[in-house]
Design a protein around this motif. Structure first.
Motif, PDB file in Angstrom:
ATOM      1  N   LEU A 137      59.105  13.686  23.611  1.00  0.00           N
ATOM      2  CA  LEU A 137      59.748  14.769  24.349  1.00  0.00           C
ATOM      3  C   LEU A 137      59.508  16.077  23.615  1.00  0.00           C
ATOM      4  O   LEU A 137      59.729  16.165  22.398  1.00  0.00           O
ATOM      5  N   LEU A 138      59.065  17.086  24.353  1.00  0.00           N
ATOM      6  CA  LEU A 138      59.008  18.432  23.798  1.00  0.00           C
ATOM      7  C   LEU A 138      60.176  19.193  24.413  1.00  0.00           C
ATOM      8  O   LEU A 138      60.224  19.385  25.632  1.00  0.00           O
ATOM      9  N   LEU A 139      61.126  19.575  23.561  1.00  0.00           N
ATOM     10  CA  LEU A 139      62.335  20.262  24.025  1.00  0.00           C
ATOM     11  C   LEU A 139      62.174  21.754  23.736  1.00  0.00           C
ATOM     12  O   LEU A 139      62.032  22.156  22.587  1.00  0.00           O
ATOM     13  N   LEU A 140      62.196  22.553  24.804  1.00  0.00           N
ATOM     14  CA  LEU A 140      61.917  23.986  24.656  1.00  0.00           C
ATOM     15  C   LEU A 140      63.158  24.841  24.844  1.00  0.00           C
ATOM     16  O   LEU A 140      64.012  24.542  25.690  1.00  0.00           O
ATOM     17  N   TYR A 141      63.219  25.930  24.064  1.00  0.00           N
ATOM     18  CA  TYR A 141      64.104  27.035  24.401  1.00  0.00           C
ATOM     19  C   TYR A 141      63.245  28.288  24.395  1.00  0.00           C
ATOM     20  O   TYR A 141      62.063  28.256  24.008  1.00  0.00           O
ATOM     21  N   ASP A 142      63.855  29.388  24.833  1.00  0.00           N
ATOM     22  CA  ASP A 142      63.138  30.658  24.971  1.00  0.00           C
ATOM     23  C   ASP A 142      63.731  31.616  23.930  1.00  0.00           C
ATOM     24  O   ASP A 142      64.941  31.868  23.946  1.00  0.00           O
ATOM     25  N   VAL A 143      62.890  32.111  23.024  1.00  0.00           N
ATOM     26  CA  VAL A 143      63.407  32.964  21.935  1.00  0.00           C
ATOM     27  C   VAL A 143      63.967  34.291  22.460  1.00  0.00           C
ATOM     28  O   VAL A 143      64.632  35.018  21.733  1.00  0.00           O
ATOM     29  N   THR A 144      63.729  34.585  23.741  1.00  0.00           N
ATOM     30  CA  THR A 144      64.282  35.819  24.316  1.00  0.00           C
ATOM     31  C   THR A 144      65.540  35.539  25.148  1.00  0.00           C
ATOM     32  O   THR A 144      66.064  36.427  25.808  1.00  0.00           O
ATOM     33  N   ASN A 145      66.000  34.284  25.118  1.00  0.00           N
ATOM     34  CA  ASN A 145      67.142  33.888  25.948  1.00  0.00           C
ATOM     35  C   ASN A 145      68.114  33.050  25.117  1.00  0.00           C
ATOM     36  O   ASN A 145      67.875  31.880  24.864  1.00  0.00           O
ATOM     37  N   LYS A 146      69.224  33.703  24.687  1.00  0.00           N
ATOM     38  CA  LYS A 146      70.160  33.043  23.770  1.00  0.00           C
ATOM     39  C   LYS A 146      70.776  31.795  24.399  1.00  0.00           C
ATOM     40  O   LYS A 146      70.983  30.791  23.715  1.00  0.00           O
ATOM     41  N   SER A 147      71.096  31.845  25.686  1.00  0.00           N
ATOM     42  CA  SER A 147      71.775  30.685  26.274  1.00  0.00           C
ATOM     43  C   SER A 147      70.841  29.468  26.310  1.00  0.00           C
ATOM     44  O   SER A 147      71.306  28.328  26.181  1.00  0.00           O
ATOM     45  N   SER A 148      69.537  29.698  26.435  1.00  0.00           N
ATOM     46  CA  SER A 148      68.611  28.546  26.410  1.00  0.00           C
ATOM     47  C   SER A 148      68.631  27.887  25.036  1.00  0.00           C
ATOM     48  O   SER A 148      68.442  26.676  24.914  1.00  0.00           O
ATOM     49  N   VAL A 183      65.727  37.433  20.803  1.00  0.00           N
ATOM     50  CA  VAL A 183      67.138  37.433  20.407  1.00  0.00           C
ATOM     51  C   VAL A 183      67.474  36.222  19.533  1.00  0.00           C
ATOM     52  O   VAL A 183      68.567  36.163  18.972  1.00  0.00           O
ATOM     53  N   VAL A 184      66.557  35.268  19.437  1.00  0.00           N
ATOM     54  CA  VAL A 184      66.785  34.095  18.574  1.00  0.00           C
ATOM     55  C   VAL A 184      65.768  34.151  17.442  1.00  0.00           C
ATOM     56  O   VAL A 184      64.557  34.124  17.684  1.00  0.00           O
TER      57      VAL A 184
END
Ligand SMILES: Nc1nc2c(ncn2[C@@H]2O[C@H](COP(=O)(O)OP(=O)(O)OP(=O)(O)O)[C@@H](O)[C@H]2O)c(=O)[nH]1
Ligand SMILES: [Mg+2]
Length: 252
Positions: A137-148, A183-184
């Motif tokens: 599994l590749l679990l992604l968040y977005d460094v420009t989106n704190k809630s992600s 933002v992250v």
């Protein structure tokens, strides 16, 4: 080792009439693929057989991309598969889709069947059904989106509930190219990954930063596990640390 043939990945196409999305990503157009069946507003693709084929490979694995809507899962897959960035307006994935790619890992042909899931909450029950078949599994968040980023703990809970215990997992902070909107901090991603004992790096589907490395790292780990080489030990985080490129903005 037996030689098999692999299926060619199908193109990701758009279906603008796929209904109005609810939950995260609401208001965005939805992307679906031919051959994907919509039932009661939910998409159930027929599971492709890993043995349908036209390209030779030695071993095959299923890799799933998960994370909030809009973090860049589809763009990451398109960058990896086609070497291009999906520019233009955001078209949210409907249900689940897949593409295949065969990699040469130390002389072994490793086929990755990569499942691109919809991040929108209304499709969660569909994606749950696919977790148990995933080898990685590749679990992604977005460094420009704190809630992600804040939602990563909830994703990890979901993964522990539905995925195999020994699933290969990697955390990716995507959109590392977007320095002005960031933002992250990378250190926050590193800390979270360490807390949960998960390999981590930042990627960019736009620039291509670390995209090959993420999939290659996972393929190497899966290959080593499957071949059970007693001499050559492989540690995914060590490999990633050695090979990783950074955006150059934040490394202390
Ligand atoms: N700057 C930048 N933008 C990106 C990057 N990756 C994706 N995007 C943009 O982010 C938006 C969402 O990308 P998608 O790949 O469709 O997001 P997704 O995670 O597949 O979203 P769902 O299908 O709804 O789950 C699009 O507008 C992309 O152009 C990246 O690495 N850098
Ligand atoms: Mg998508």
């Amino acid at each position: 080792m037996s030689r098999k043939k692999s299926a060619k990945g199908k193109a990701v196409t758009s279906s603008p009439s796929a209904g109005s999305p609810a939950g995260k990503g609401a208001g965005k157009t939805a992307r679906s693929s031919p051959g994907i069946v919509q039932m009661n507003g939910v998409v159930h693709p027929s599971r492709p057989s890993i043995s349908n084929s036209s390209e030779f490979y030695d071993i095959a694995f299923k890799v799933m991309l998960v994370g909030d809507s809009g973090v860049g899962k589809t763009c990451l897959l398109v960058r990896f598969k086609d070497g291009a960035f999906l520019a233009g307006s955001f078209i949210s994935t409907v249900g689940i889709d897949f593409r295949n790619k065969v990699l040469n890992i130390d002389g072994v042909k490793v086929k990755l069947q990569i499942w691109d899931t919809a991040g929108q909450e209304r499709f969660r029950s569909v994606t749950h059904a696919y977790y148990r078949d995933a080898h990685a599994l590749l679990l992604l968040y977005d460094v420009t989106n704190k809630s992600s980023f804040d939602n990563i703990k909830a994703w990890l809970t979901e993964i522990h509930e539905y995925a195999q215990q020994d699933v290969v997992l990697m955390l990716l902070g995507n959109k590392a190219d977007a320095t002005h909107e960031r933002v992250v901090k990378r250190e926050d991603g590193e800390r979270l990954a360490k807390e949960f004992g998960v390999p981590f790096m930042e990627t960019s589907a736009r620039s291509g930063l670390n995209v090959e490395l993420a999939f290659n790292g996972v393929a190497k780990e899966l290959k080593h596990r499957s071949i059970k080489d007693p001499i050559e030990k492989f540690k995914l985080q060590e490999y990633v640390n050695k090979e990783m490129k950074t955006t150059g903005c934040c490394r202390s």
